[in-house]
Design an enzyme around this catalytic site. Structure first.
Site, PDB file in Angstrom:
ATOM      1  N   PHE A 106      51.799  55.772  47.626  1.00 54.40           N
ATOM      2  CA  PHE A 106      50.889  55.487  48.739  1.00 54.40           C
ATOM      3  C   PHE A 106      49.949  54.342  48.383  1.00 54.40           C
ATOM      4  O   PHE A 106      49.373  53.708  49.263  1.00 54.40           O
ATOM      5  CB  PHE A 106      50.093  56.745  49.131  1.00 54.40           C
ATOM      6  CG  PHE A 106      48.813  56.951  48.386  1.00 54.40           C
ATOM      7  CD1 PHE A 106      48.783  57.606  47.184  1.00 54.40           C
ATOM      8  CD2 PHE A 106      47.624  56.460  48.903  1.00 54.40           C
ATOM      9  CE1 PHE A 106      47.584  57.779  46.498  1.00 54.40           C
ATOM     10  CE2 PHE A 106      46.428  56.632  48.231  1.00 54.40           C
ATOM     11  CZ  PHE A 106      46.413  57.292  47.019  1.00 54.40           C
ATOM     12  N   LYS A 107      49.838  54.038  47.095  1.00 54.14           N
ATOM     13  CA  LYS A 107      48.956  52.950  46.682  1.00 54.14           C
ATOM     14  C   LYS A 107      49.458  51.575  47.119  1.00 54.14           C
ATOM     15  O   LYS A 107      48.727  50.594  47.015  1.00 54.14           O
ATOM     16  CB  LYS A 107      48.760  52.984  45.167  1.00 54.14           C
ATOM     17  CG  LYS A 107      48.041  54.249  44.713  1.00 54.14           C
ATOM     18  CD  LYS A 107      47.779  54.267  43.227  1.00 54.14           C
ATOM     19  CE  LYS A 107      46.868  55.412  42.837  1.00 54.14           C
ATOM     20  NZ  LYS A 107      47.553  56.724  42.864  1.00 54.14           N
ATOM     21  N   ASP A 108      50.691  51.506  47.640  1.00 53.13           N
ATOM     22  CA  ASP A 108      51.208  50.231  48.135  1.00 53.13           C
ATOM     23  C   ASP A 108      50.285  49.621  49.194  1.00 53.13           C
ATOM     24  O   ASP A 108      50.062  48.414  49.198  1.00 53.13           O
ATOM     25  CB  ASP A 108      52.607  50.414  48.749  1.00 53.13           C
ATOM     26  CG  ASP A 108      53.706  50.474  47.675  1.00 53.13           C
ATOM     27  OD1 ASP A 108      53.563  49.813  46.636  1.00 53.13           O
ATOM     28  OD2 ASP A 108      54.707  51.175  47.897  1.00 53.13           O
TER      29      ASP A 108
END
Ligand SMILES: *Cc1c(COP(=O)(O)O)cnc(C)c1O
Length: 430
Positions: A106-108
């Site tokens: 999700f850090k993308d």
């Protein structure tokens, strides 16, 4: 919008300055000086908007005219160019899958948004910025991918040799260009210590070192987009919405609570943690007492002193009685996490990763008292990234997604180092 240091409300800087430096000179986290309110008609019409339009409306008050509208819209569309499916796992229980981005973390979203803001801000600058990060796994891959090819920015990623998974290592070491992978003989803590030392080293001042973790507002703020998408998808069901966030450094949940303070109709947040339970204990005792960090199977949440919690308190003017109305927090053991992964798979065929599973457990614990609600848990990583736990406990094989295949075939390039001096030489003379 100006941002003040949480150590000193008189120290204020622009969005640009906060994004480039990451942290205030007095080591305080930056916080927006006011909370923009989105108007009623935005929420009444939200189902008519694209995700890009929603994101633009949510974030532009935080940036003002520091990035021109057309550039900001372009940054947003590059940030959100993948899917955010919301899957009904059981009746009225939904998983928001945040792992469909390029590195399946999700850090993308945060990494892509931040990198493109820095690309804009460093245009025409003579000296480069160097992003220095230590990673135990997922952060490094998302940052490497997000900043790949961004002019004016060098990225140096430290990771502990032999302690990240094969997929994760390939995500760091196969890109090249402006991304350097430093393989440290030691642990993740050794990597982090070297990074901290470098930030304080006067001889490295000229290198414009900055960080890319959720302390940086340009990585933290865009995470609020997820929560607007939840509301957009569930609004027509006309029931109170609860959101459970598997939490480590508390950046993601803090962005969700910020969205709520801007008017987003989410009724309650649940911060779900593994046995690193500083916040669940704080919520029941009002005492902030971090214990030593314990390793778990949801390792991206192995954090005992979450850096963003102070921002959550600030959202509620440091008043814990106000915070309690909107936030509950629970912690779960690895054993409970594995049992849940097995049970959910057996009953619904839904495959949760260990982080999402912790989120599910927190949601279920809180929702028991409020059954007539819609519950959402965030799925923050693809289950394929945790083959050891998933394949072992479920006895199934998870095929590697097509999108990850190409990097697995590429050769690894890393610089092996043993000491801080090696890192310093690398930064000074590479
Ligand atoms: C980083 C991470 C988390 C924790 O997010 P925070 O914003 O640090 O609370 C949860 N799950 C996964 C898979 C992560 O990579």
């Amino acid at each position: 919008m100006k941002y003040y240091s949480l150590n000193n409300p008189n120290l204020k800087v622009s969005f640009k300055e906060a994004a480039i430096t990451g942290i205030a000179p007095d080591k305080g986290l930056y916080f927006p000086e006011s909370l923009p309110q989105l108007n009623r008609s935005f929420f009444e019409n939200i189902e008519k908007y694209t995700k890009e339009e929603i994101a633009y409306q949510a974030i532009h008050p935080f940036i003002g005219d520091e990035i021109p509208e057309s550039v900001l819209r372009n940054i947003i569309s590059e940030t959100l160019n993948f899917d955010f499916p919301i899957v009904e796992v059981q009746e009225s229980i939904f998983a928001l899958e945040l792992y469909h981005g390029p590195t399946m973390a999700f850090k993308d979203v945060g990494a892509r948004f931040m990198s493109r803001c820095l690309r804009y801000f460093t245009q025409g600058r003579k000296d480069k910025i160097t992003i220095l990060v230590a990673t135990s796994g997922d952060t490094g891959g998302a940052v490497a991918n997000g900043f790949y090819g961004v002019e004016g920015v060098e990225v140096v990623i430290l990771y502990p040799s032999g302690k990240v998974s094969t997929i994760q290592e390939k995500q760091l070491t196969t890109l090249g260009k402006n991304i350097s992978a430093i393989e440290v003989k030691g642990t993740f803590d050794d990597c982090q210590d070297m990074v901290k030392r470098a930030f304080l080293d006067p001889e490295l001042q000229t290198k414009n070192l900055t960080s890319a973790n959720s302390i940086n507002i340009a990585r933290w703020l865009p995470q609020m987009f997820y929560y607007f998408l939840i509301y957009q998808k569930l609004k027509s069901k006309n029931k109170p919405i609860l959101v459970s966030v598997p939490s480590g450094n508390f950046g993601n949940i803090c962005a969700g609570m910020l969205a709520m303070q801007m008017g987003l109709p989410i009724n309650h947040f649940i911060a779900s943690t593994n046995v690193n339970d500083t916040i669940p204990r704080f919520m029941s005792t009002q005492k902030y007492e971090p214990h030593p960090t314990i390793e778990t199977i949801s390792n991206a949440m192995d954090v005992s002193n979450p850096s963003n919690f102070i921002r959550i308190l600030e959202l509620f003017q440091q008043k814990t009685n106000l915070l309690e109305e909107k936030l509950s927090s629970y912690s779960f053991s690895d054993e409970e996490t594995v049992q849940l992964i097995q049970k959910l798979y057996a009953e619904t065929q839904y495959l949760a990763d260990p982080h999402g599973a912790v989120g599910y457990l927190g949601l279920a614990a809180y929702r028991e008292q409020y059954p007539d609600t819609l519950g959402v848990f965030l799925e923050t990583a693809h289950p394929v990234k945790f083959p050891e736990s998933i394949e072992k406990y479920l006895g199934i094989h998870i095929p590697i997604p097509q999108s990850l295949q190409p990097i697995l075939d590429k050769p690894k390039h890393s610089y092996e180092i043993e000491s801080y001096k090696n890192l310093k030489d690398f930064l000074l003379y590479k």
